[in-house]
Enzyme design. Structure first.
Site, PDB file in Angstrom:
ATOM      1  N   SER A 174      23.286 -70.095   9.385  1.00 36.98           N
ATOM      2  CA  SER A 174      22.227 -70.363  10.392  1.00 36.98           C
ATOM      3  C   SER A 174      21.095 -70.892  10.159  1.00 36.98           C
ATOM      4  CB  SER A 174      21.988 -68.647  10.959  1.00 36.98           C
ATOM      5  OG  SER A 174      21.414 -68.872  12.205  1.00 36.98           O
ATOM      6  N   ASP A 253      30.787 -68.911  18.706  1.00 32.63           N
ATOM      7  CA  ASP A 253      29.355 -68.908  18.271  1.00 32.63           C
ATOM      8  C   ASP A 253      28.444 -69.978  19.321  1.00 32.63           C
ATOM      9  OD1 ASP A 253      26.856 -69.166  17.054  1.00 32.63           O
ATOM     10  OD2 ASP A 253      27.724 -70.120  15.339  1.00 32.63           O
ATOM     11  N   HIS A 285      29.030 -65.938  15.611  1.00 37.32           N
ATOM     12  CA  HIS A 285      28.048 -66.233  14.662  1.00 37.32           C
ATOM     13  C   HIS A 285      27.752 -65.221  13.545  1.00 37.32           C
ATOM     14  CE1 HIS A 285      24.465 -68.802  13.594  1.00 37.32           C
ATOM     15  NE2 HIS A 285      23.723 -67.690  13.584  1.00 37.32           N
TER      16      HIS A 285
END
Length: 312
Positions: A174, A253, A285
């Site tokens: 991320s 995601d 995600h």
């Protein structure tokens, strides 16, 4: 732009306000009219280095600067042979979570044991206490610190005695993936001290996006909607300072398209390295952190271990 340095230990019950009190509303936090910033995810609990005894690694924490620290994870099977180093940058949305949390400590422990590698997991400054670019500056300082151990002359004996600094892998998930890219673009431009070498970059569900108003709010010195830290410039992609890149994308995601665009642009940039892409079907995600026993989460760690050990 100024921010109120909110106490991350503030009890959730103290955040009593109504919609009319909100000046700015973002995905991860609200900015109140009185200047306070309410990060919506509660502060995470951190686990001590002794947690390593439950997961088969040795762990210690080091202070790099007054603002930056790191958790070092050493596999228990350490021999006289020097080990590759995984320089890991946790995901945070730039404003939450921690490298010293249980989920990241467990993930990095698993990588250390499965890849037989030293992991250096960076605890960097996050918004609102330290607005962007603190996350980038802190991570760069930690990478410089790691590279300073050339010839076994650095400040940390674990790195001096066990690390092969010619085989560093920089990675993160991320926001950590975003920071990893920015570091590798800088390495490609300026290099690293001594004989330290970045062999590969590992991105898990990386966070990129053009005109990201939340990121720009957290970064008062931003360069506008196409700031190269969020929308990588072709010249940065073309000089990524490593020879191999491994990218994980999750099918469901919200950042899937941004991650896919990153890999497409990297391939087209003229960069001379190789890119490997793994798509986790039916996953969202950073699912690999929520359930480390998930079969595809296990597969992600195995693929990272193979990438580090160049096993195809």
């Amino acid at each position: 732009m100024s921010y109120t340095n909110t106490d991350t230990n503030t009890a959730e019950s103290e955040w009593n306000y109504s919609e009319s009190d909100i000046a700015h509303e973002f995905l991860f936090f609200n900015v109140l009219k009185d200047g306070r910033v309410h990060v919506l995810l509660p502060p995470v609990e951190k686990v001590p280095p002794s947690f390593g005894s439950t997961v088969g690694v040795s762990i210690k924490d080091v202070e790099i600067t007054s603002d930056v620290s790191a958790r070092i994870l050493l596999p228990s099977s350490t021999t006289a042979q020097k080990l590759p180093v995984v320089f890991y940058i946790y995901g945070s949305g730039f404003c939450m979570r921690a490298a010293f949390s249980e989920d990241y400590t467990r993930f990095c422990s698993n990588i250390a044991t499965e890849a037989n590698a030293i992991v250096v997991s960076v605890e960097y400054g996050i918004f609102p206490a330290r607005p962007i670019p603190a996350c980038y500056d802190d991570s760069w300082a930690a990478l410089q610190w790691l590279a300073s151990h050339g010839n076994g002359s650095g400040p940390d004996p674990w790195i001096n005695n066990h690390a092969d600094l010619r085989r560093i892998f920089v990675g993160g998930d991320s926001a950590g993936g975003n920071i990893s890219h920015t570091l590798l673009a800088k390495v490609g431009s300026t290099g690293l001290p001594g004989d330290a070498n970045i062999e590969g970059m590992i991105l898990v569900n990386p966070y990129f996006g053009e005109d990201d108003k939340m990121w720009m709010y957290m970064c008062p010195t931003n360069e506008g909607p196409t700031d190269r830290r969020m929308k990588p410039a072709v010249e940065d992609l073309g000089r990524i300072g490593c020879g191999r890149v491994l990218v994980f994308l999750a099918e469901f995601d919200a950042l899937y398209c941004a991650g896919k665009m990153y890999t497409d642009e990297l391939i087209k940039s003229g960069w001379k390295g190789t890119v490997e892409i793994v798509v986790n079907k039916g996953k969202d995600h950073c699912f690999h952190l929520a359930d480390y026993t998930d079969l595809e989460a296990i597969a992600i760690r195995g693929r990272i271990a193979s990438f580090i050990n160049n096993q195809g």
